[in-house]
Enzyme design. Structure first.
Site, PDB file in Angstrom:
ATOM      1  N   HIS A   9       0.829  -1.208   0.000  1.00 36.76           N
ATOM      2  CA  HIS A   9       0.000   0.000   0.000  1.00 36.76           C
ATOM      3  C   HIS A   9       0.864   1.260   0.000  1.00 36.76           C
ATOM      4  O   HIS A   9       2.027   1.240   0.424  1.00 36.76           O
ATOM      5  CB  HIS A   9      -0.939   0.015   1.204  1.00 36.76           C
ATOM      6  N   GLY A  10       0.297   2.364  -0.459  1.00 37.19           N
ATOM      7  CA  GLY A  10       1.000   3.637  -0.449  1.00 37.19           C
ATOM      8  C   GLY A  10       1.279   4.123   0.966  1.00 37.19           C
ATOM      9  O   GLY A  10       0.753   3.575   1.949  1.00 37.19           O
ATOM     10  N   SER A  12       1.152   5.711   4.397  1.00 40.28           N
ATOM     11  CA  SER A  12      -0.029   5.992   5.210  1.00 40.28           C
ATOM     12  C   SER A  12       0.262   7.041   6.273  1.00 40.28           C
ATOM     13  O   SER A  12       1.420   7.395   6.536  1.00 40.28           O
ATOM     14  CB  SER A  12      -0.523   4.706   5.889  1.00 40.28           C
ATOM     15  N   GLU A  84      -3.026  -7.288   7.374  1.00 38.35           N
ATOM     16  CA  GLU A  84      -1.819  -6.955   8.124  1.00 38.35           C
ATOM     17  C   GLU A  84      -1.603  -7.948   9.264  1.00 38.35           C
ATOM     18  O   GLU A  84      -2.546  -8.575   9.762  1.00 38.35           O
ATOM     19  CB  GLU A  84      -1.955  -5.528   8.688  1.00 38.35           C
TER      20      GLU A  84
END
Length: 228
Positions: A9-10, A12, A84
């Site tokens: 993911h980008g 955060s 996660e």
């Protein structure tokens, strides 16, 4: 078998503030992470994607949103097994505060024996993630053929554990692997063994499009000539 593109993911809001987010709800991409997500469609534009598989957490869904908007016909599936790591009581705490915890040395040097208080073990984390990849490889192969390419958007420790499995590395060595936010890792699975063909790539992946004459399960002796 299938080519898997693992997308972390980008960046955060938790990444930038030094917090171990874990499964804490409401953790979104920050401004840079949103820009990284917006660039994902162009980075993957050269690949004929068969499907997208995504962790249920918000930051992963936000990362894939621009890609799904650019490819409205791309099937997307939420997969709990690539969620996660459950850091339990460590979730939401500052990483700087956790460095003095005795367990941190175990996490860094002997992760196969590490289990987070109130959470899961790192060994269990890897087992569920690898199981998910194997199941999705079989499903993609059956539905789209052995040259299919698909995307899986997940989290740093999950991706590192899958890479370690693909390389035949013991989990105790997986902390030697690094994947940045929004980086792309490509693993080509075959019936005999996987091939790691990109690790933590931050550029374009057009050269990973299925070749006209696949090399099968053999390694390129001498290194090969690269993409045409």
């Amino acid at each position: 078998m299938a080519m898997l593109i693992l997308v972390r993911h980008g960046r955060s809001t938790a990444n930038i503030s030094g917090v171990l987010a874990g499964r804490t709800p409401g953790v979104s991409l920050d401004e840079r992470g949103a820009a990284q997500a917006a660039a994902l469609p162009d980075r993957l534009s050269g690949l004929p994607l068969a499907a997208a598989v995504v962790s249920p957490l918000q930051r992963c869904r936000e990362t894939l949103a621009p890609l799904l908007a650019a490819r409205p016909d791309l099937p997307v599936h939420t997969e709990d097994r690539i969620n996660e790591c459950d850091y339990g009581d460590w979730s939401g705490r500052k990483l700087a505060e956790l460095t003095d915890e005795p367990l941190m040395k175990v996490v860094q040097q002997h992760p196969s024996s590490a289990a987070f208080p109130g959470g899961e073990s790192m060994r269990g984390m890897q087992a569920r993630a690898v199981e998910a990849v194997r199941d999705w490889n079989a499903r993609i192969d059956a539905e789209h053929g052995e040259d299919a390419v698909y995307v899986m958007c997940s989290h740093g420790d999950i991706i590192k554990s899958v890479i370690a499995d693909a390389l035949g590395m013991h989990l105790d060595l997986f902390q030697r692997i690094h994947v940045d936010p929004s980086s792309l890792t490509a693993i080509r699975y075959t019936r005999l063994r996987p091939f790691l063909v990109r690790l933590g790539d931050t550029g374009d992946l057009a050269s990973l499009a299925p070749p006209e004459n696949p090399s099968g399960t053999d390694a390129a002796v001498g290194g090969g000539a690269g993409a045409p």
